[in-house]
Each structure stands twice: as C-alpha cells, then as structure tokens.
Design a protein around this motif. Structure first.
Motif, PDB file in Angstrom:
ATOM      1  N   PHE A  29     -59.645  74.999   3.077  1.00 17.73           N
ATOM      2  CA  PHE A  29     -59.400  73.860   3.959  1.00 17.73           C
ATOM      3  C   PHE A  29     -58.177  73.120   3.436  1.00 17.73           C
ATOM      4  O   PHE A  29     -58.135  72.739   2.271  1.00 17.73           O
ATOM      5  N   VAL A  30     -57.168  72.971   4.276  1.00 18.87           N
ATOM      6  CA  VAL A  30     -55.935  72.285   3.863  1.00 18.87           C
ATOM      7  C   VAL A  30     -55.706  71.108   4.789  1.00 18.87           C
ATOM      8  O   VAL A  30     -55.836  71.242   6.004  1.00 18.87           O
ATOM      9  N   LYS A  31     -55.354  69.963   4.193  1.00 13.47           N
ATOM     10  CA  LYS A  31     -55.097  68.807   5.050  1.00 13.47           C
ATOM     11  C   LYS A  31     -54.138  67.868   4.347  1.00 13.47           C
ATOM     12  O   LYS A  31     -54.427  67.366   3.275  1.00 13.47           O
ATOM     13  N   PRO A  32     -52.985  67.640   4.987  1.00 11.77           N
ATOM     14  CA  PRO A  32     -52.074  66.646   4.409  1.00 11.77           C
ATOM     15  C   PRO A  32     -52.686  65.246   4.548  1.00 11.77           C
ATOM     16  O   PRO A  32     -53.541  65.039   5.423  1.00 11.77           O
ATOM     17  N   GLY A  33     -52.270  64.348   3.697  1.00 10.71           N
ATOM     18  CA  GLY A  33     -52.828  62.990   3.662  1.00 10.71           C
ATOM     19  C   GLY A  33     -52.923  62.353   5.035  1.00 10.71           C
ATOM     20  O   GLY A  33     -53.921  61.754   5.392  1.00 10.71           O
ATOM     21  N   LYS A  34     -51.856  62.456   5.789  1.00  6.72           N
ATOM     22  CA  LYS A  34     -51.873  61.939   7.162  1.00  6.72           C
ATOM     23  C   LYS A  34     -51.444  63.093   8.024  1.00  6.72           C
ATOM     24  O   LYS A  34     -50.269  63.376   8.145  1.00  6.72           O
ATOM     25  N   GLY A  35     -52.358  63.793   8.580  1.00  8.63           N
ATOM     26  CA  GLY A  35     -51.913  64.885   9.429  1.00  8.63           C
ATOM     27  C   GLY A  35     -53.010  65.838   9.787  1.00  8.63           C
ATOM     28  O   GLY A  35     -54.175  65.609   9.509  1.00  8.63           O
ATOM     29  N   GLN A  36     -52.576  66.905  10.429  1.00  5.78           N
ATOM     30  CA  GLN A  36     -53.477  67.893  10.968  1.00  5.78           C
ATOM     31  C   GLN A  36     -54.139  68.711   9.852  1.00  5.78           C
ATOM     32  O   GLN A  36     -53.494  69.080   8.891  1.00  5.78           O
ATOM     33  N   PHE A  38     -55.920  72.215   8.542  1.00 10.32           N
ATOM     34  CA  PHE A  38     -55.836  73.648   8.806  1.00 10.32           C
ATOM     35  C   PHE A  38     -56.828  74.404   7.938  1.00 10.32           C
ATOM     36  O   PHE A  38     -57.228  73.915   6.888  1.00 10.32           O
ATOM     37  N   ARG A  40     -56.750  77.849   5.968  1.00 11.76           N
ATOM     38  CA  ARG A  40     -55.951  79.008   5.548  1.00 11.76           C
ATOM     39  C   ARG A  40     -56.929  80.071   5.095  1.00 11.76           C
ATOM     40  O   ARG A  40     -57.705  79.845   4.175  1.00 11.76           O
ATOM     41  N   LYS A  54     -53.857  84.216   7.392  1.00 11.27           N
ATOM     42  CA  LYS A  54     -53.806  83.623   8.728  1.00 11.27           C
ATOM     43  C   LYS A  54     -54.146  82.135   8.589  1.00 11.27           C
ATOM     44  O   LYS A  54     -54.953  81.760   7.740  1.00 11.27           O
ATOM     45  N   THR A  55     -53.531  81.325   9.434  1.00 10.79           N
ATOM     46  CA  THR A  55     -53.831  79.899   9.426  1.00 10.79           C
ATOM     47  C   THR A  55     -54.402  79.504  10.777  1.00 10.79           C
ATOM     48  O   THR A  55     -53.876  79.919  11.815  1.00 10.79           O
ATOM     49  N   PHE A  56     -55.475  78.754  10.759  1.00  6.58           N
ATOM     50  CA  PHE A  56     -56.072  78.251  11.994  1.00  6.58           C
ATOM     51  C   PHE A  56     -55.950  76.733  11.996  1.00  6.58           C
ATOM     52  O   PHE A  56     -56.276  76.088  11.010  1.00  6.58           O
ATOM     53  N   LYS A  57     -55.512  76.195  13.106  1.00  9.27           N
ATOM     54  CA  LYS A  57     -55.570  74.751  13.281  1.00  9.27           C
ATOM     55  C   LYS A  57     -57.051  74.389  13.304  1.00  9.27           C
ATOM     56  O   LYS A  57     -57.831  75.008  14.029  1.00  9.27           O
ATOM     57  N   GLU A  60     -60.186  74.852  16.118  1.00  5.52           N
ATOM     58  CA  GLU A  60     -60.084  76.018  16.997  1.00  5.52           C
ATOM     59  C   GLU A  60     -61.366  76.844  16.905  1.00  5.52           C
ATOM     60  O   GLU A  60     -62.076  76.800  15.902  1.00  5.52           O
TER      61      GLU A  60
ATOM     62  N   SER B  42     -56.560  62.162  13.285  1.00  3.37           N
ATOM     63  CA  SER B  42     -56.767  63.267  12.348  1.00  3.37           C
ATOM     64  C   SER B  42     -57.805  62.934  11.273  1.00  3.37           C
ATOM     65  O   SER B  42     -58.043  63.732  10.368  1.00  3.37           O
ATOM     66  N   ASP B 164     -48.332  82.570  10.643  1.00  5.01           N
ATOM     67  CA  ASP B 164     -49.065  82.986  11.822  1.00  5.01           C
ATOM     68  C   ASP B 164     -50.196  81.980  12.019  1.00  5.01           C
ATOM     69  O   ASP B 164     -51.152  81.973  11.261  1.00  5.01           O
ATOM     70  N   VAL B 166     -53.044  80.073  14.457  1.00  7.23           N
ATOM     71  CA  VAL B 166     -53.855  80.101  15.666  1.00  7.23           C
ATOM     72  C   VAL B 166     -54.030  78.668  16.154  1.00  7.23           C
ATOM     73  O   VAL B 166     -54.516  77.812  15.404  1.00  7.23           O
ATOM     74  N   ASP B 176     -46.173  69.814   9.371  1.00  8.48           N
ATOM     75  CA  ASP B 176     -47.288  69.864   8.410  1.00  8.48           C
ATOM     76  C   ASP B 176     -47.487  71.275   7.866  1.00  8.48           C
ATOM     77  O   ASP B 176     -47.704  71.476   6.672  1.00  8.48           O
ATOM     78  N   GLU B 227     -52.250  66.818  -3.799  1.00  5.85           N
ATOM     79  CA  GLU B 227     -51.785  65.520  -3.310  1.00  5.85           C
ATOM     80  C   GLU B 227     -52.713  64.448  -3.874  1.00  5.85           C
ATOM     81  O   GLU B 227     -53.928  64.505  -3.709  1.00  5.85           O
ATOM     82  N   ASN B 230     -51.003  58.297  -1.382  1.00 10.14           N
ATOM     83  CA  ASN B 230     -50.285  58.119  -0.138  1.00 10.14           C
ATOM     84  C   ASN B 230     -49.940  56.634  -0.019  1.00 10.14           C
ATOM     85  O   ASN B 230     -50.850  55.805   0.035  1.00 10.14           O
TER      86      ASN B 230
END
Lengths: 189, 308
Positions: A29-36, A38, A40, A54-57, A60, B42, B164, B166, B176, B227, B230
């Motif tokens: 599970f990847v998540k920037p501090g403020k952002g979407q 993903f 991986r 592969k990366t999934f938003k 999804e 988010s 890649d 999805v 990001d 990280e 912030n």
C-alpha cells in the motif's frame, strides 16, 4: 462476476488480468502524504509463470479468478494428457503438456501432487518438493569414490536425467529436489 | 511484543517534549471526536455513531489547533492518536500517533530547519540533509517540469518509465505515481530529504506562491523512502480556506465518497484571523521505526491494527 477491491488485495489472491489468471505475490500500500493511494503489486501470471509489477489506483476493482489448488493423485499419461484423481471424490481431471510442463519428469504413478485449477481446468501441476525415484539407467558405480564429488548422468524411472554421485548404481532409489532437479541422497531400501 | 520498543517509544516521547519545552512551545490537547471531519477526498475518516448523530475521529488535529492559534494560544504542539480508514500497509496503520506543531511568524523554510533539528536529535548519525524543490527533482530524474508539463507529457513520461497503472489518473495523480515510483526510490537512506514547493493542485490548506505558475508552499521530509512529515505555510485567508473545504466536499460527492461536513467552527475562526504561521505533522510511529532501524510499523506498535 466476482470482483475484488484493492483493499482486499493480499498475497495469494487470484485475479484476472488481461484475461489471464494471476496470483498476487506481494501487495504494498503506497500513499503520499497528501494524495492518491495506490497498491503496488507483484503478480505472477499463472499461465505463463511470468512475474510483473503492476500498480492499481486504490479503490479500483478487478475480476476474481476462480483458481483453486487441489492435492490430486497422479494416475497415468496417454501421451497427450496427464490424468489425475481426487482421492476422496474419485473425480478425474486431465492436464495438457503446457500445464504439466517440467513436472512431467517427477510424476510417478500414485504420487500426490498439487494441481492448480482455473475454472476447473488444470493450469499448473506442482510436484512435491522432494520425490523418491528409482534409477533405471546409469554407468556402473565406482567404489570408494564417495568423497571426491564427481558426478555422472543417471536416468530415473520417470525419464528425468539428473547428475548423481559416481557411487550410485542402477536400481537404487534416490531422493531428488524437484525445484532444482538435483540429487539429495540415496534412499535406503 | 518487545519491551525494549516500549522503552524506546517512551524515551522518544520524552525527547520530543523536552525539545518543545526548551523552545517554549506549549503542549495542547484537542478533541479526537468532532462533529465535523476532514473533507480531503484522499483521506477517509472513521465515523462514530452517537445518540445525537455522527461524530468523526480526527485524521489530524489541524482544524482544532488552528482554532487555538486564533484564540491566542501562541506556539503549540500536540502528540495524539489519529485515525485514517483504509490505510494499512508496511508504513500505514489506520490508527497512529501524530506529532503536530505550529510556529507563529515562521515561514515554511524556517520550519523545515526546526523539523531537521528535532529529527537529528533523535537520529544523530545521519549525514547532512538535502533540501530540494519538487520541480528540481522532476527535472533531475525525469527531465520534466511538474508544474508546467501538460497531461500528455506526464502520460508519455509514465509510459517511458514503464509504469503500468490500472485506473483513470488525474494530472495530480500522475505526478503522485511518478513521485512514488521513480523519484522517491532515489532518496538517500542515510540522510533526511526535504522536498518543497508542491504542485498548486496539491496545496490543501497551504499558501500558494505568487509566481506566474504558482506552487504550493508545502514541504515533506523523508528518511530514505519513508515519508516522515508534511509541513505548510498555513493559508490565513478565510475565504481561500473555505473554498478548499467546499471544493473537497464537491469532489467527495462526485466520487461518491462518504459525506463529511466541513468544519464550520474552524472556518468561523479563520474569519477572526489566523496569525501568520507554519505548521507540520510528523508520524511518530514511522520516526520511531527509523530510530530503531525497523522495517515495518507493526514492529514499533504495542498491538498493531490486525491484533488490536
């Protein structure tokens, strides 16, 4: 159609990707501090064996693959198909050469192997990590040469050719690691 | 559970409190359960049902602490548990400990230096920190300007990097992905990396610069790829703060995310005037993980999410 959301992702989950059944090996599970967010993932294509990243938003959904693993008994091959049986239900399935692949060299009548089925069709045959097979052909054993570590080729009852120590004789039963195809030891009869 | 980890956590908390005590920053507490929540699309809040309606577990103490700043509390810090639904992974726990602080009169560059001072106190063997702008990183690693590059350029860059993904990605989400997949892996593991001046669309409640292409006056601090914090040059304009919260609310409706009422008390306080300040939030569990050289958050939490 059964689906999985990315928040259900974990290693071992079977999904359909580009039409092929795949197994999730690693999910991060990847998540920037403020952002979407993903996911991986490392995915193994169960048809080709290829591992891809592969990366999934996150959020999804993906189609679930009806993939199960069963321990089945190997019966015989008719040259085109390899036949297996569920020892409890006596149900039989036939695997083609693609599914059996290199496992064919380690299949002995009556042994139990893991068969991966996709929509009830064999996709992959995985032999046990170790099998015991008799040597049907090799050069005569060399006595007193146990320490030198030389090897010679030997053929097993299943048709596999492996490297064995010089002292091994025809008719002896050997323990073999199917993951590497290497000789492990002699099995005392 | 490793008892030495508990002892190290207690030591870290003491060191943090001593650091702020010495700098005359006041420790405060604010409510964890509020009648309004974080609107950021988010970030998902936990809802708690009460006989009088829903309450929301805070995802950071930002709104309440800013109300304290308006009320004249001066420099303040808080150490508290916060909750974010659905965030579970090696570096994520839905319940975690946050350190958040605000400094009156500071700009965000001065606050970066203070964050560095605190972290070097806890991680004394690190090499000299790197301070680098978001734009500089994208130019160095990917040869694109993240603030002016058009959407098609970002897509081409992702394809070139064989990324890649999805799902439909917005421009900001593409940035990001490039950041997490291509740029962060290059961060040195033996030093802090401070990244500043983010794309305007990622401003949240930070100020925008007055350049031709404005940037968000925000920073993030990393150790390796982890990280840790912030920080913002806090937006003091009440109308602009309100605009962010109401825009968030609209995006939530579009994406059919759970509705979260914007914090009207926070917005009212902003109208009374937030003093010019910079603020930062630091994940204390992650910091402890780095101090102890551990690889997963679960290793530094007494009972992590899956066994809580």
């Amino acid at each position: 159609m059964a689906t999985y959301n990315t928040n259900e992702f974990k290693s071992g989950l079977k999904i359909i990707l580009n039409g092929d059944p795949c197994n999730i090996i690693v999910n991060e599970f990847v998540k920037p501090g403020k952002g979407q967010a993903f996911n991986r993932v490392k995915i193994r294509n169960l048809k080709t064996g290829k591992v891809i990243d592969k990366t999934f938003k996150s959020g999804e959904s993906v189609e679930a693959a009806d993939v199960v693993e069963k321990d089945l008994q190997y019966l015989y091959t008719d040259g085109e198909f390899w036949h297996f049986m569920d020892a409890e239900s006596y149900e039989q399935v036939a695997a083609d050469a693609t599914a059996v692949a290199d496992a064919r060299f380690w299949l002995k009548d009556g042994d139990t192997v893991t068969v991966t089925l996709w929509n009830e069709v064999p996709l992959l045959v995985t032999p046990p990590n170790f099998v015991e097979l008799a040597v049907t052909q090799c050069d005569p054993g060399v006595r007193g040469d146990t320490a030198q570590g030389g090897t010679k080729p030997a053929t097993t009852e299943t048709g596999a050719t492996i490297k064995v120590p010089l002292f091994v004789e025809e008719g002896e039963v050997l323990k073999i690691d199917t993951r590497t195809g290497e000789y492990v030891s002699r099995v005392k009869s | 559970m490793d008892v030495t980890v508990l002892q190290e956590r207690a030591r870290l908390l003491q060191a943090v409190r001593a650091f702020f005590d010495q700098r005359k920053v006041l420790e405060v507490e604010t409510p964890a359960l509020s009648s309004s929540g974080n609107t950021d699309p988010s970030i998902q809040s936990f809802q708690v049902a009460d006989s009088e309606g829903l309450r929301y577990l805070h995802t950071s103490p930002e709104y309440a602490m800013k109300r304290l700043l308006v009320a004249g509390a001066g420099d303040i810090y808080q150490i508290c548990k916060v909750w974010r639904a659905g965030e579970l992974g090696r570096y994520h726990q839905p319940e975690f400990t946050m350190l958040e602080w605000y400094r009156l009169g500071f700009d965000y560059h001065a606050l970066m230096r203070e964050v560095e001072a605190l972290m070097l106190l806890l991680l004394p063997t690190l090499a000299a920190s790197r301070f680098v702008s978001y734009r500089q990183l994208f130019l160095e690693v990917l040869d694109i300007d993240p603030h002016s590059a058009r959407d098609v350029v970002l897509s081409a860059c992702m394809a070139q990097q064989q990324l890649d993904v999805v799902g439909e990605l917005s421009r900001s989400e593409k940035l990001d992905v490039l950041m997490t997949h291509c740029i962060e892996p290059g961060f040195a593991v033996d030093r802090l990396t401070f990244v500043f001046d983010y794309p305007a669309e990622q401003k949240a409640l930070a100020c925008l610069s007055d350049e031709d292409i404005p940037v968000a006056q925000r920073f993030e601090v990393y150790l390796g790829q982890v990280e840790l914090g912030n920080g913002y040059q806090e937006q003091t304009d009440a109308a602009l703060n309100a605009e962010v919260l109401y825009t968030d609310q609209r995006i939530r409706q579009q994406r059919q995310l759970p509705e979260v009422p914007p914090d009207e008390r926070f917005l009212q306080a902003m109208q009374q005037g937030l003093p010019r300040c910079a603020g930062v939030a630091v994940g204390l569990d992650r910091l402890l993980m780095c101090v102890l050289g551990k690889k997963k958050l679960q290793e530094v939490i007494s009972f992590s999410w899956t066994v809580a």
